[in-house]
Enzyme design. Sequence first.
Site, PDB file in Angstrom:
ATOM      1  CG  HIS A 111      -1.800   1.194   1.337  1.00  0.00           C
ATOM      2  ND1 HIS A 111      -3.098   1.217   0.883  1.00  0.00           N
ATOM      3  CD2 HIS A 111      -1.562   2.424   1.853  1.00  0.00           C
ATOM      4  CE1 HIS A 111      -3.625   2.418   1.112  1.00  0.00           C
ATOM      5  NE2 HIS A 111      -2.714   3.173   1.710  1.00  0.00           N
ATOM      6  CD  GLU A 112       1.571   3.610   3.771  1.00  0.00           C
ATOM      7  OE1 GLU A 112       1.766   4.699   3.188  1.00  0.00           O
ATOM      8  OE2 GLU A 112       0.537   3.379   4.435  1.00  0.00           O
TER       9      GLU A 112
ATOM     10  CG  HIS B 117       0.231   6.278  -0.650  1.00  0.00           C
ATOM     11  ND1 HIS B 117      -0.739   7.083  -1.209  1.00  0.00           N
ATOM     12  CD2 HIS B 117      -0.366   5.649   0.394  1.00  0.00           C
ATOM     13  CE1 HIS B 117      -1.877   6.934  -0.526  1.00  0.00           C
ATOM     14  NE2 HIS B 117      -1.682   6.060   0.452  1.00  0.00           N
TER      15      HIS B 117
ATOM     16  CD  GLU C  17      -5.613   5.962   0.533  1.00  0.00           C
ATOM     17  OE1 GLU C  17      -5.364   4.892   1.097  1.00  0.00           O
ATOM     18  OE2 GLU C  17      -4.986   7.026   0.783  1.00  0.00           O
TER      19      GLU C  17
END
Lengths: 499, 499
Positions: A264-265, A268, A294
């Site tokens: 997830h990170e 980003h 997001e």
Amino acid sequence: MSQTLEQFQAYQTRLEQYDQAIALLYWDLQTAAPKDSIEAKLSAVGYFSTESFRLSTADEYGSLLKKLSAPEEYDQLSPAMQLTIRRNLRDFERFKRIPEAFYTEYVTEKARSEKAWEAAKEASDFSVFAPHLDKVISMTKEYVHYMEPDQDVYEFLVGLFEDGMDTETIDRIFAELKEGLLPLLAKIEAAPKPALSALQQTFDPDAQKKVQELLLSYIGFSFDCGAVAESMHPFTTTLCPGDVRVTNHYYADNPISSIFSAIHEGGHAIFEQNVDKDFWHTAAAQINMMGLHESQSRFYENILGRNPHFWTPIYEKMSALLPEFKTVPFDTFIKAINDVHPSMIRTEADEVTYGLHIILRYEIEKAIFRDNVKTDDLPALWNQKMQELLGITPANDAEGILQDMHWSDGSFGYFPSYLLGSIYDGMYLEAIQKDLGDLDTVLENGRILDITHWLKEKIHRFGSMYNSKEVIQRVCGKEISAQPLLRYFEEKYSKVYEF
Amino acid sequence: MSQTLEQFQAYQTRLEQYDQAIALLYWDLQTAAPKDSIEAKLSAVGYFSTESFRLSTADEYGSLLKKLSAPEEYDQLSPAMQLTIRRNLRDFERFKRIPEAFYTEYVTEKARSEKAWEAAKEASDFSVFAPHLDKVISMTKEYVHYMEPDQDVYEFLVGLFEDGMDTETIDRIFAELKEGLLPLLAKIEAAPKPALSALQQTFDPDAQKKVQELLLSYIGFSFDCGAVAESMHPFTTTLCPGDVRVTNHYYADNPISSIFSAIHEGGHAIFEQNVDKDFWHTAAAQINMMGLHESQSRFYENILGRNPHFWTPIYEKMSALLPEFKTVPFDTFIKAINDVHPSMIRTEADEVTYGLHIILRYEIEKAIFRDNVKTDDLPALWNQKMQELLGITPANDAEGILQDMHWSDGSFGYFPSYLLGSIYDGMYLEAIQKDLGDLDTVLENGRILDITHWLKEKIHRFGSMYNSKEVIQRVCGKEISAQPLLRYFEEKYSKVYEF
């Protein structure tokens, strides 16, 4: 280059130094700072923040922005510099309209409110937080009124976190989604649950770090312009041009947490890392659309990371680094990462029920700002909506209305961006498959960097040059809709749960 | 508190914020920064350094310092604040006497010279570095002439790195030491060498990190006001009040390197961590005596860490964290960490021959500044002195005169402080044994924190309130002498090498 532009850029460079110092101090506070240094570090953050605010609201700065807005200067600027002038002048004028005393009090009250929220959550007692929340709500209304007196407060807040978005669009697509998600969830709930006991083991945190490195490299995170560290909660931050960092947290009994936080990170970070270098030192490199942001992290985490085929080329490599996985059958792992069930805590929710958590918060935020629901009535409203959307009722405030910190620091309008991100993802998925072919096949063949390249070319490199609606139009050639996301859910989970 | 003092403290607080930002940026550059961000970070370091220099040489600052130097203000100040005023006014006046253009050129030339040194060392070719070294030498002379026109340049430089020290004292104690060390080394060289092959294994770097944590805690480093990270070369830095950090570097084939770096840097850090909190935000907390600083790191590293009894209470604990040590007999480990033999590279030298490396550099620095030896003649002088002191001759410039970077950045006068530190250590050892009893017994009983407490009470808590000569007088009640260090060497190594 005109003399005014030169002066402006020198001024911006100074501002950037302060921002860099602040970002680095925050990073350090969250990753390494020993407890005895927190006061000194917060004092430095305060000093540099004040200097930065002073510089970005100084008359000298405003005058440079205004000069560069005049056609004879503006028309000579690059599109990214034009965006910078537009956005910074808008912010300059907005901030100039806020009385300094009010601003200081607002910042102070938000800090007080955060502390009260922490205490209230600890005690699981909404009444501790209620008076602060009440004050933050009324001050947020006042804050927005100063900046844009003629605009609906909640509309403004939504646009603040997702440039170009509006509640009319959100109403429409969230309604579509709600309509599709509720029956889907009912079908999933009726299906038999998988056995996941093979995951009840101890997974060495040091080895989890190595798995994280593997995964970050695999999906295209660059260690030439990024680094990693450990923190209480995972996050991504850009410290300066060429330096985008992610953190993670490692639980010995839950490797899936750090694995999906890493992806997830990483999503980003890849977005930030891939912004065109020509945009560095301009507003285009500061991505102020949280939904768009997001959409990248959630695309990597959910659309890619929770796809069984993502893991085919690397499950063995992961097991080599973290040998406990050798005793977890591939199929069990896939079932575990796609386990769907209603639960109380948003941040721990699966990708299907997650959307319902967001819809709940969006509906409550509208109730606060449009229907002026009393603060004291919010816990009951929360519990009623939990029952309506997820079929469960919190046992207490801590697992109910107090679970998120966003309202304590005045971030109303932020929540929708999480779900907007997933909705955009459904649309990208359609477009990617048109260009690259069936996703399962691309992943199965270990060609994930082709996807990262596609995202870079279509989205990342532009930073915030286009707002989310424009991005969707450019990338997908159609209006924003929740249908693609619903179709993705339907197809995927009918397979996983065999219905 | 007087109004002037209040203004001064507010001014100092601003200066501290810049210093904190610079320290954190450097820390980050050396521990975490990805390569693509180096330019942006150096630009920020440059910006904040310039701001800091501007603030600390501003007329407003000078005027505050002068007002506080007047008896009616000065006499009201705490001793630490009096030190701050004296030291900062001295530095203010010194810096004011340097022409800005010269200063900028000096800083630039040192940076160029560092780069040239790197290239020269890489190519092992002194001629690449010679013209830069020549220029740095002449500019350093000029630099000192501006600041203190009436002082001997080398005397000034020595005092710059070790407040209150002078070349007359150094000449005397280094001569004592040379006289004692040369015959001792001859005896060691004649003794049979131990077999150390049990250490030829692979030692997991992650496990070395855990050993480091054990050792740091064991000797009294506090993680409440400190942290650790990895860097190319180990170092210690204070980022802000309550935050003293150490780094280390881990070699899979040489765990002794990271073990002794941990103890050495731990010693530096414990000194900084133990400075009385009342001195925070004053000059007393900025320790500008490198010999005194080095005396702490070297006391932990050598006097304590290389003592066999240090290891008795923790060798097993270390072996539990780094199981390869279970196959290294205790006695072999002790022999390995006390292995003495002449070698080319100072930073890899044992505690006995290390002193000879420093004497060599001290003699050459005097030759440069007092005898005006030509830069081109320095390599021959170096090799001649290596033969004279250590009985070996470098095969090339890289392992000879080019091995250290200190001269490239103008740090002449710095080298003596390493050896001064060890000489002070010999004296502390005598004093400690008077107070706490036989060192071997204290260590054997695992009472090392009693020693840390002793050092804290006698030395650490005062920071730089007293200069090194004053510290020695207070702690040992006698003149500085090399004899105690020589006695320590003699006793220890006659046991180790059985002569």
